[in-house]
Design a protein around this motif. Structure first.
Motif, short mmCIF file in Angstrom:
data_model
loop_
_atom_site.label_atom_id
_atom_site.label_comp_id
_atom_site.label_asym_id
_atom_site.label_seq_id
_atom_site.Cartn_x
_atom_site.Cartn_y
_atom_site.Cartn_z
N ILE A 50 2.29 -3.15 -2.88
CA ILE A 50 1.24 -3.01 -1.86
C ILE A 50 1.28 -4.19 -0.90
O ILE A 50 1.22 -4.02 0.32
CB ILE A 50 -0.15 -2.89 -2.53
N ALA A 51 1.41 -5.41 -1.45
CA ALA A 51 1.41 -6.62 -0.63
C ALA A 51 2.56 -6.65 0.36
O ALA A 51 2.46 -7.29 1.42
CB ALA A 51 1.45 -7.85 -1.52
N GLY A 52 3.64 -5.93 0.07
CA GLY A 52 4.79 -5.90 0.95
C GLY A 52 4.71 -4.86 2.06
O GLY A 52 5.65 -4.71 2.83
N ASP A 53 3.59 -4.17 2.14
CA ASP A 53 3.44 -3.10 3.14
C ASP A 53 2.10 -3.28 3.85
O ASP A 53 1.04 -3.08 3.25
CB ASP A 53 3.50 -1.74 2.43
N ALA A 54 2.15 -3.66 5.11
CA ALA A 54 0.93 -3.96 5.87
C ALA A 54 -0.04 -2.78 5.90
O ALA A 54 -1.26 -2.97 5.83
CB ALA A 54 1.28 -4.40 7.28
N GLU A 55 0.49 -1.58 5.99
CA GLU A 55 -0.38 -0.40 6.01
C GLU A 55 -1.13 -0.23 4.68
O GLU A 55 -2.33 0.06 4.67
CB GLU A 55 0.45 0.85 6.30
N LEU A 56 -0.43 -0.45 3.58
CA LEU A 56 -1.08 -0.36 2.27
C LEU A 56 -2.10 -1.48 2.08
O LEU A 56 -3.17 -1.25 1.51
CB LEU A 56 -0.04 -0.38 1.15
N VAL A 57 -1.77 -2.67 2.55
CA VAL A 57 -2.72 -3.78 2.46
C VAL A 57 -4.00 -3.43 3.22
O VAL A 57 -5.11 -3.61 2.70
CB VAL A 57 -2.10 -5.10 2.99
N GLY A 58 -3.85 -2.90 4.41
CA GLY A 58 -5.01 -2.51 5.20
C GLY A 58 -5.85 -1.46 4.50
O GLY A 58 -7.08 -1.54 4.48
N PHE A 60 -7.89 -1.29 -10.69
CA PHE A 60 -8.12 -1.00 -9.27
C PHE A 60 -6.80 -0.73 -8.55
O PHE A 60 -6.69 0.22 -7.78
CB PHE A 60 -8.87 -2.17 -8.62
N VAL A 61 -5.80 -1.54 -8.83
CA VAL A 61 -4.48 -1.36 -8.20
C VAL A 61 -3.90 0.00 -8.57
O VAL A 61 -3.42 0.75 -7.71
CB VAL A 61 -3.51 -2.49 -8.60
N LEU A 62 -3.94 0.32 -9.85
CA LEU A 62 -3.38 1.60 -10.29
C LEU A 62 -4.16 2.77 -9.72
O LEU A 62 -3.57 3.77 -9.30
CB LEU A 62 -3.33 1.65 -11.82
N ASP A 63 -5.47 2.67 -9.70
CA ASP A 63 -6.29 3.73 -9.09
C ASP A 63 -5.93 3.91 -7.62
O ASP A 63 -5.83 5.04 -7.13
CB ASP A 63 -7.78 3.43 -9.22
N PHE A 64 -5.75 2.80 -6.92
CA PHE A 64 -5.39 2.86 -5.51
C PHE A 64 -4.05 3.58 -5.33
O PHE A 64 -3.92 4.45 -4.47
CB PHE A 64 -5.32 1.44 -4.93
N LEU A 65 -3.06 3.24 -6.14
CA LEU A 65 -1.76 3.90 -6.03
C LEU A 65 -1.85 5.37 -6.38
O LEU A 65 -1.23 6.21 -5.72
CB LEU A 65 -0.75 3.20 -6.95
N LEU A 66 -2.63 5.70 -7.39
CA LEU A 66 -2.73 7.08 -7.86
C LEU A 66 -3.59 7.96 -6.95
O LEU A 66 -3.58 9.19 -7.09
CB LEU A 66 -3.26 7.11 -9.29
N GLU A 67 -4.30 7.35 -6.05
CA GLU A 67 -5.20 8.09 -5.16
C GLU A 67 -4.45 9.11 -4.29
O GLU A 67 -4.96 10.19 -4.01
CB GLU A 67 -5.95 7.09 -4.28
N LEU A 68 -3.25 8.76 -3.87
CA LEU A 68 -2.44 9.65 -3.04
C LEU A 68 -1.06 9.84 -3.68
O LEU A 68 -0.42 8.86 -4.07
CB LEU A 68 -2.25 9.07 -1.63
N GLN A 124 1.80 10.48 -2.43
CA GLN A 124 2.91 9.78 -1.78
C GLN A 124 2.92 8.30 -2.13
O GLN A 124 3.98 7.70 -2.28
CB GLN A 124 2.87 9.97 -0.26
N ARG A 125 1.74 7.71 -2.29
CA ARG A 125 1.69 6.29 -2.68
C ARG A 125 2.35 6.07 -4.03
O ARG A 125 3.15 5.15 -4.20
CB ARG A 125 0.24 5.81 -2.78
N VAL A 126 1.97 6.88 -4.99
CA VAL A 126 2.51 6.68 -6.33
C VAL A 126 4.00 7.01 -6.36
O VAL A 126 4.77 6.32 -7.03
CB VAL A 126 1.70 7.45 -7.41
N LEU A 127 4.41 8.01 -5.62
CA LEU A 127 5.84 8.35 -5.58
C LEU A 127 6.65 7.24 -4.93
O LEU A 127 7.73 6.87 -5.43
CB LEU A 127 6.05 9.67 -4.86
N ASP A 128 6.15 6.70 -3.83
CA ASP A 128 6.86 5.60 -3.16
C ASP A 128 6.95 4.38 -4.05
O ASP A 128 8.01 3.74 -4.15
CB ASP A 128 6.17 5.23 -1.84
N PHE A 129 5.84 4.04 -4.72
CA PHE A 129 5.86 2.89 -5.61
C PHE A 129 6.83 3.12 -6.77
O PHE A 129 7.63 2.24 -7.11
CB PHE A 129 4.46 2.56 -6.15
N ALA A 130 6.74 4.28 -7.39
CA ALA A 130 7.60 4.57 -8.55
C ALA A 130 9.07 4.48 -8.16
O ALA A 130 9.89 3.93 -8.91
CB ALA A 130 7.26 5.94 -9.12
N GLN A 131 9.40 5.00 -6.99
CA GLN A 131 10.79 4.93 -6.54
C GLN A 131 11.20 3.47 -6.33
O GLN A 131 12.27 3.06 -6.76
CB GLN A 131 10.97 5.72 -5.25
#
Length: 90
Positions: free
Chosen positions: A17-25, A50-58, A60-67
């Protein structure tokens, strides 16, 4: 999955998340905090959830992170279950 493995996934998620300005926002908006407040929150044990909930919310977020982390997306959900107090359902 052990709690330590689950926390490692959450830590990797936060680094992702920290490496992606859009995700940080998006995370800042969801938390209702600023960068300083988010840093303070990062020191709390519940921040991993909180971090995991944030990733799992969408999906595409969880897929991008997992990849990026080279893990199966299901491991993110497993980590959330372990840290959420439900034990290891798998």
């Amino acid at each position: 999955m052990t709690p330590n493995e689950a926390r490692d996934i959450a830590d990797a998620g936060f680094a992702h998340i920290a490496g992606d300005a859009e995700l940080v926002g998006a995370m800042l908006a969801q938390s209702g905090s600023d960068v300083t407040g988010l840093r303070a929150m990062a020191g709390r044990p519940e921040f991993a959830v909180f971090v995991l909930d944030f990733l799992l919310e969408l999906d595409q977020r969880v897929l991008d992170f997992a990849q990026a982390a080279q893990i199966a997306p299901q491991r993110v959900q497993m980590a959330r279950a372990v840290l959420g107090g439900g034990g290891d359902p798998w």
